[in-house]
Each structure stands twice: as C-alpha cells, then as structure tokens.
Design a protein around this motif. Structure first.
Motif, PDB file in Angstrom:
ATOM      1  N   ALA A 166       0.833  -1.216   0.000  1.00  0.00           N
ATOM      2  CA  ALA A 166       0.000   0.000   0.000  1.00  0.00           C
ATOM      3  C   ALA A 166       0.864   1.262   0.000  1.00  0.00           C
ATOM      4  O   ALA A 166       0.518   2.277  -0.622  1.00  0.00           O
ATOM      5  CB  ALA A 166      -0.935  -0.003   1.210  1.00  0.00           C
ATOM      6  N   ASN A 167       2.013   1.196   0.697  1.00  0.00           N
ATOM      7  CA  ASN A 167       2.918   2.352   0.757  1.00  0.00           C
ATOM      8  C   ASN A 167       3.503   2.711  -0.607  1.00  0.00           C
ATOM      9  O   ASN A 167       3.963   3.837  -0.817  1.00  0.00           O
ATOM     10  CB  ASN A 167       4.077   2.081   1.716  1.00  0.00           C
ATOM     11  N   GLN A 168       3.524   1.750  -1.526  1.00  0.00           N
ATOM     12  CA  GLN A 168       4.155   1.960  -2.830  1.00  0.00           C
ATOM     13  C   GLN A 168       3.173   2.490  -3.885  1.00  0.00           C
ATOM     14  O   GLN A 168       3.561   2.796  -5.007  1.00  0.00           O
ATOM     15  CB  GLN A 168       4.771   0.639  -3.324  1.00  0.00           C
ATOM     16  N   ILE A 169       1.912   2.588  -3.515  1.00  0.00           N
ATOM     17  CA  ILE A 169       0.887   3.036  -4.463  1.00  0.00           C
ATOM     18  C   ILE A 169       0.677   4.536  -4.329  1.00  0.00           C
ATOM     19  O   ILE A 169       0.690   5.083  -3.222  1.00  0.00           O
ATOM     20  CB  ILE A 169      -0.438   2.279  -4.200  1.00  0.00           C
ATOM     21  N   LYS A 170       0.473   5.217  -5.455  1.00  0.00           N
ATOM     22  CA  LYS A 170       0.221   6.661  -5.409  1.00  0.00           C
ATOM     23  C   LYS A 170      -1.063   6.928  -4.631  1.00  0.00           C
ATOM     24  O   LYS A 170      -2.067   6.238  -4.828  1.00  0.00           O
ATOM     25  CB  LYS A 170       0.098   7.224  -6.829  1.00  0.00           C
ATOM     26  N   PRO A 171      -1.047   7.926  -3.741  1.00  0.00           N
ATOM     27  CA  PRO A 171      -2.224   8.154  -2.887  1.00  0.00           C
ATOM     28  C   PRO A 171      -3.407   8.705  -3.680  1.00  0.00           C
ATOM     29  O   PRO A 171      -3.230   9.466  -4.631  1.00  0.00           O
ATOM     30  CB  PRO A 171      -1.724   9.193  -1.881  1.00  0.00           C
ATOM     31  N   PRO A 172      -4.626   8.340  -3.270  1.00  0.00           N
ATOM     32  CA  PRO A 172      -5.810   8.897  -3.924  1.00  0.00           C
ATOM     33  C   PRO A 172      -6.126  10.292  -3.390  1.00  0.00           C
ATOM     34  O   PRO A 172      -5.466  10.761  -2.457  1.00  0.00           O
ATOM     35  CB  PRO A 172      -6.905   7.910  -3.527  1.00  0.00           C
ATOM     36  N   MET A 173      -7.116  10.925  -3.954  1.00  0.00           N
ATOM     37  CA  MET A 173      -7.510  12.278  -3.531  1.00  0.00           C
ATOM     38  C   MET A 173      -8.863  12.201  -2.810  1.00  0.00           C
ATOM     39  O   MET A 173      -9.870  11.813  -3.389  1.00  0.00           O
ATOM     40  CB  MET A 173      -7.611  13.204  -4.749  1.00  0.00           C
ATOM     41  N   TRP A 174      -8.832  12.542  -1.534  1.00  0.00           N
ATOM     42  CA  TRP A 174     -10.049  12.644  -0.723  1.00  0.00           C
ATOM     43  C   TRP A 174     -10.403  14.116  -0.529  1.00  0.00           C
ATOM     44  O   TRP A 174      -9.505  14.952  -0.399  1.00  0.00           O
ATOM     45  CB  TRP A 174      -9.827  12.036   0.654  1.00  0.00           C
ATOM     46  N   ILE A 175     -11.689  14.419  -0.483  1.00  0.00           N
ATOM     47  CA  ILE A 175     -12.090  15.802  -0.223  1.00  0.00           C
ATOM     48  C   ILE A 175     -13.059  15.857   0.958  1.00  0.00           C
ATOM     49  O   ILE A 175     -13.731  14.881   1.282  1.00  0.00           O
ATOM     50  CB  ILE A 175     -12.721  16.476  -1.474  1.00  0.00           C
ATOM     51  N   ARG A 176     -13.074  17.033   1.602  1.00  0.00           N
ATOM     52  CA  ARG A 176     -13.930  17.266   2.774  1.00  0.00           C
ATOM     53  C   ARG A 176     -14.906  18.396   2.460  1.00  0.00           C
ATOM     54  O   ARG A 176     -14.494  19.507   2.113  1.00  0.00           O
ATOM     55  CB  ARG A 176     -13.054  17.662   3.970  1.00  0.00           C
ATOM     56  N   VAL A 177     -16.176  18.110   2.581  1.00  0.00           N
ATOM     57  CA  VAL A 177     -17.204  19.115   2.291  1.00  0.00           C
ATOM     58  C   VAL A 177     -17.423  19.988   3.517  1.00  0.00           C
ATOM     59  O   VAL A 177     -17.560  19.492   4.635  1.00  0.00           O
ATOM     60  CB  VAL A 177     -18.531  18.429   1.891  1.00  0.00           C
ATOM     61  N   ASN A 178     -17.431  21.303   3.314  1.00  0.00           N
ATOM     62  CA  ASN A 178     -17.713  22.246   4.397  1.00  0.00           C
ATOM     63  C   ASN A 178     -19.228  22.278   4.622  1.00  0.00           C
ATOM     64  O   ASN A 178     -19.979  22.806   3.811  1.00  0.00           O
ATOM     65  CB  ASN A 178     -17.194  23.637   4.009  1.00  0.00           C
ATOM     66  N   ARG A 179     -19.673  21.698   5.747  1.00  0.00           N
ATOM     67  CA  ARG A 179     -21.114  21.544   6.005  1.00  0.00           C
ATOM     68  C   ARG A 179     -21.807  22.885   6.247  1.00  0.00           C
ATOM     69  O   ARG A 179     -23.037  22.940   6.321  1.00  0.00           O
ATOM     70  CB  ARG A 179     -21.359  20.639   7.223  1.00  0.00           C
ATOM     71  N   GLN A 180     -21.021  23.955   6.410  1.00  0.00           N
ATOM     72  CA  GLN A 180     -21.633  25.279   6.540  1.00  0.00           C
ATOM     73  C   GLN A 180     -22.225  25.763   5.213  1.00  0.00           C
ATOM     74  O   GLN A 180     -23.013  26.712   5.172  1.00  0.00           O
ATOM     75  CB  GLN A 180     -20.595  26.302   7.040  1.00  0.00           C
ATOM     76  N   HIS A 181     -21.818  25.119   4.114  1.00  0.00           N
ATOM     77  CA  HIS A 181     -22.290  25.529   2.788  1.00  0.00           C
ATOM     78  C   HIS A 181     -23.162  24.477   2.109  1.00  0.00           C
ATOM     79  O   HIS A 181     -24.153  24.808   1.464  1.00  0.00           O
ATOM     80  CB  HIS A 181     -21.093  25.858   1.882  1.00  0.00           C
ATOM     81  N   HIS A 182     -22.769  23.201   2.233  1.00  0.00           N
ATOM     82  CA  HIS A 182     -23.504  22.130   1.553  1.00  0.00           C
ATOM     83  C   HIS A 182     -23.511  20.881   2.422  1.00  0.00           C
ATOM     84  O   HIS A 182     -22.531  20.609   3.117  1.00  0.00           O
ATOM     85  CB  HIS A 182     -22.826  21.740   0.228  1.00  0.00           C
ATOM     86  N   ASN A 183     -24.601  20.109   2.332  1.00  0.00           N
ATOM     87  CA  ASN A 183     -24.514  18.766   2.904  1.00  0.00           C
ATOM     88  C   ASN A 183     -23.854  17.857   1.858  1.00  0.00           C
ATOM     89  O   ASN A 183     -23.627  18.275   0.721  1.00  0.00           O
ATOM     90  CB  ASN A 183     -25.887  18.250   3.364  1.00  0.00           C
ATOM     91  N   ILE A 184     -23.554  16.618   2.248  1.00  0.00           N
ATOM     92  CA  ILE A 184     -22.800  15.719   1.355  1.00  0.00           C
ATOM     93  C   ILE A 184     -23.562  15.485   0.047  1.00  0.00           C
ATOM     94  O   ILE A 184     -22.984  15.546  -1.045  1.00  0.00           O
ATOM     95  CB  ILE A 184     -22.497  14.368   2.053  1.00  0.00           C
TER      96      ILE A 184
END
Length: 431
Positions: A165-183
C-alpha cells in the motif's frame, strides 16, 4: 534558462538522502528552477525514485566498479533518476538515456557523460535477464529493514499488504464544508462538474475521487466550500464530537485541516485554540482558516509546556501527536529514508510528555482524542495502554468494535492513510 528536469530531480533527491531535507521542503525549490510545464515530470521522478530507492541503489551497485563520491556524488542520483525512468516510465528508452546524459553539465559533471551513458545502456542490456526472487527484503519491498521487522512483529498477517500500500500513489479525498452544503448537495455539484467519485465514507462523509483533479476545478474551492484531506484524517473531528459552547484545544495543529473541520462541524463552540511548536507551519493554519472564513486563536507553543496557557481548562482536546509518520509513506516516500529506528524511542517519550501535559489541561468529564499518522504499536495502542494504566482518572472509550485499545487504520485500508485514534474521558471523581 530553465534547469534540465533530470538535473533538478537529481539535486532534489541528493538533498533528501544525503542532506536529510524533507521532500516537501526541497521540491518547491527545484520546481521554481524549471519550465512550469515540466512540474509533473519532476514530481514523478522525485517521488518515484524515493519509492523504489533500494531497488535502484542495488541496480547501480551491480553496474559500477566503484561508487561515485565527493563532488561526483550528485551524478549518482542522476543515475537513479535515469534508471527509474527506464524501469517505470513510458518515455522511450533512447530519450531517457539522451536526456539523462544531457543533464550532466547542469550538475557540473560533464566529464561523466560517457559513464552515465554506458551505465544506462548496460542496464537496458541486462534488464531482460533479471531475477529478483533472492534479493533481501529491504530491496524486494523497497523499505528499510528495521521498519519491515517492526511490521512483521506488529502485523504478522498484514505486513506485506501494508508495504504494498505504501508503494501506491495516494488517492484524492475531499472534505465538504457543512456550513455551505450537505454531502448529497455537494455530490450533485461534482456530478454537474463532471468529476467522478468512487466512495463516500459512512462515518465522516469524506468523498474519495476516482482520480485527482486540480483543486480549483472543485466546485466552490476558492469560496471555502471544500478542502483536500485524507479520509482517515477526516475521522478526527467526528470522533472528538464537539458540542456548543465547548472550549476546544487543537494541539500540534499545523497545517490546520482538523482545526478547520471541527469549526465547520460545530460553528457554535465556545472557543478554538490551535497551538503548534513551529511558527512557520502556523502560517498554513491561518491561511486555511482565512480561506474557509473561520476563526481560532493561533499560538506558537510547545505542547509539552504550559507557559502559553491562560489557566482555562478545556472541554475537548485533540492531540495530533508528533509521530514517525509511518502511516503516510504513500504521500511522503522520503519518510522511509529520513526516519531512523532510533527515532521511535525518542518520539514515544515525547508523546508521553505531551499526553501527560495535555491531560492536566482537560476539565473533569472532558474528552481527549489522541491521534497519530503512524502504524507502529509503540506510538499507538501500547502508548495509550501505558497511559491508561498510569492515570487513575483516565477512561478509554471504545471507538472500534473490533479493537479494544483505540482504532488503528492500516495504510491503504479503505483507500485511507494509516492513522490511529484513541478517545479518553477524564473521570470526575467528585461525582
């Protein structure tokens, strides 16, 4: 005139391996010297070489009579860059060799052009006959031997999977700001923008993108509607579970992702204090707060001391403890070569010191969330077990039904970074 891309990569890797500089410090310096359109290629060369460093070092040793030393040492790293391209990149072999040889003058080793050319061509000739089955583990798995041994002891059934797992390029996770939008609303915006996602984490609402995108293509990024943060790191604010009017401390807070997430989830907390020992890293905390239009008191302070504290105890404390970083190797492959076995004892002692100090700042009935981006039991479950044994008013709250002492997320598990969490409540002896 822009610096040759292979020369820039060689200088960067030389600075990391021989000078002990971090890749995140050195890479921007080299990026500033090259043509901007070559940035992705430079990053790929630097990250790639550091991922498979033992394997490349082994190849160079087998192809040379004696190592390059002194002023010629930087050419050794140029050879690593050339070999990485020949083994792992889709650039035609002749172009790889020619461009790597052409980098010699920029590294003040014009006289080594013939040698570089010969070694790379010899590698191409022998490549077809390679047998790696008998290589030592450090070369076969491209990790330091001491680290492999620790994983074999700590995770006898999972160690190979962690290394892979350490040798694989990391994926991109995002965090939604709940003050503006729900998921759900933000997922609709992603679909509208043509950005694909493959997973939404049940606990935190973290969104995993199918492939990385430029942050400014994310709907509302510049307005603070979304941030980049790994799915494992997004568990912190949810687990801390701050309530209205809480006095909250984020300890060792830089770069501020968790500070901001707590404020997004609970905008009506009483007060947020974010401390970090490194003043220059707190600039990032302030930048994140500003982009997201959030407010916190940001203080340069040593978490093992109390000279910064105003005497008001905290309802919730997030202690994102200094650690080995062994859970985020896929994002920072230089950790494998900058970290030493002897560092772990030093880090565990520092963690104990900070944990003890933070505990004294917590109100009775308050909760402390201990977090690391490590996968080593000494820094995590063993550290917390020792603290619970030694601390009469500490009660461990179970947060994972399959684990008794905290929650260890292993590298690559559910596409997340390696992370550890333990939630501890301060018992009120007067009640």
């Amino acid at each position: 005139m822009a610096l040759n891309i292979r020369a820039a990569a060689a200088k960067c890797i030389f600075a990391v391996i021989d000078k002990g500089r971090s890749l995140s410090d050195e890479l921007p310096l080299q990026i500033s010297k090259i043509d901007p359109k070559d940035k992705a290629l430079l990053q790929e060369c630097c990250y790639g070489v550091l991922r498979v460093l033992p394997e490349l070092e082994y190849e160079v040793r087998s192809l040379m009579d004696k190592p390059l030393v002194g002023k010629q040492r930087v050419a050794h790293f140029l050879l690593l860059v050339g070999l990485y391209q020949l083994k792992y990149m889709r650039i035609p072999d002749h172009a790889c060799v020619a461009e790597t040889v052409a980098a010699c003058p920029a590294l003040k080793c014009n006289h080594l052009k013939g040698l570089v050319n010969a070694i790379l061509r010899n590698f191409l000739r022998k490549k077809a006959n390679e047998d790696n089955s008998t290589l030592p583990d450090a070369i076969k798995y491209n990790h330091p031997g001491w680290f492999i041994k620790k994983l074999q002891i700590g995770y006898p059934n999972d160690w190979e999977r962690i290394l892979a797992a350490n040798q694989i390029k990391p994926p991109m996770w995002i965090r939604v700001n709940r003050q503006h939008h729900n998921i759900k609303e933000y997922l609709a915006l992603l679909i509208e923008a043509g950005i694909n996602f493959s997973n939404v984490d049940d606990k935190s609402g973290a969104i995993l993108l199918t492939k990385a995108v430029d942050v400014y293509k994310l709907p509302g990024f510049e307005l603070g509607h979304v941030s980049i943060q790994d799915g494992a790191a997004q568990q912190a604010a949810v687990l801390l579970n701050c309530q209205p009017n809480d006095n909250v401390l984020d300890c060792c807070a830089a770069p501020g992702g968790k500070t901001c997430h707590i404020l997004e989830l609970t905008p009506d907390i009483g007060k947020m204090t974010a401390i970090d020992i490194e003043e220059n890293r707190l600039i990032r905390v302030q930048e994140n707060l500003t982009r997201l239009n959030l407010t916190a008191e940001v203080i340069t302070a040593d978490a093992a001391k109390q000279d910064w504290w105003n005497g008001e105890k905290f309802d919730r404390i997030l202690l994102d403890a200094p650690c080995s970083g062994t859970g985020v190797i896929r994002r920072h492959p230089d950790i494998k070569w900058l970290r030493k076995a002897t560092d772990i004892d030093i880090l565990t002692k520092l963690q104990q010191e900070i944990l003890k100090n933070c505990w004294s700042l917590l109100k009775p009935n308050g909760t402390l969330l201990y977090a690391t981006c490590s996968i080593l039991p000494e820094e995590n479950s063993q550290q917390i077990q020792a603290f619970i044994n030694q601390t009469a008013d500490a009660e461990l709250i179970q947060i994972n039904q399959n684990q008794s002492i905290g929650w260890q997320i292993l590298s690559g598990e559910n596409n997340m970074d390696g992370f550890y969490y333990a939630l501890i409540k301060k018992k009120n002896h007067s009640s």
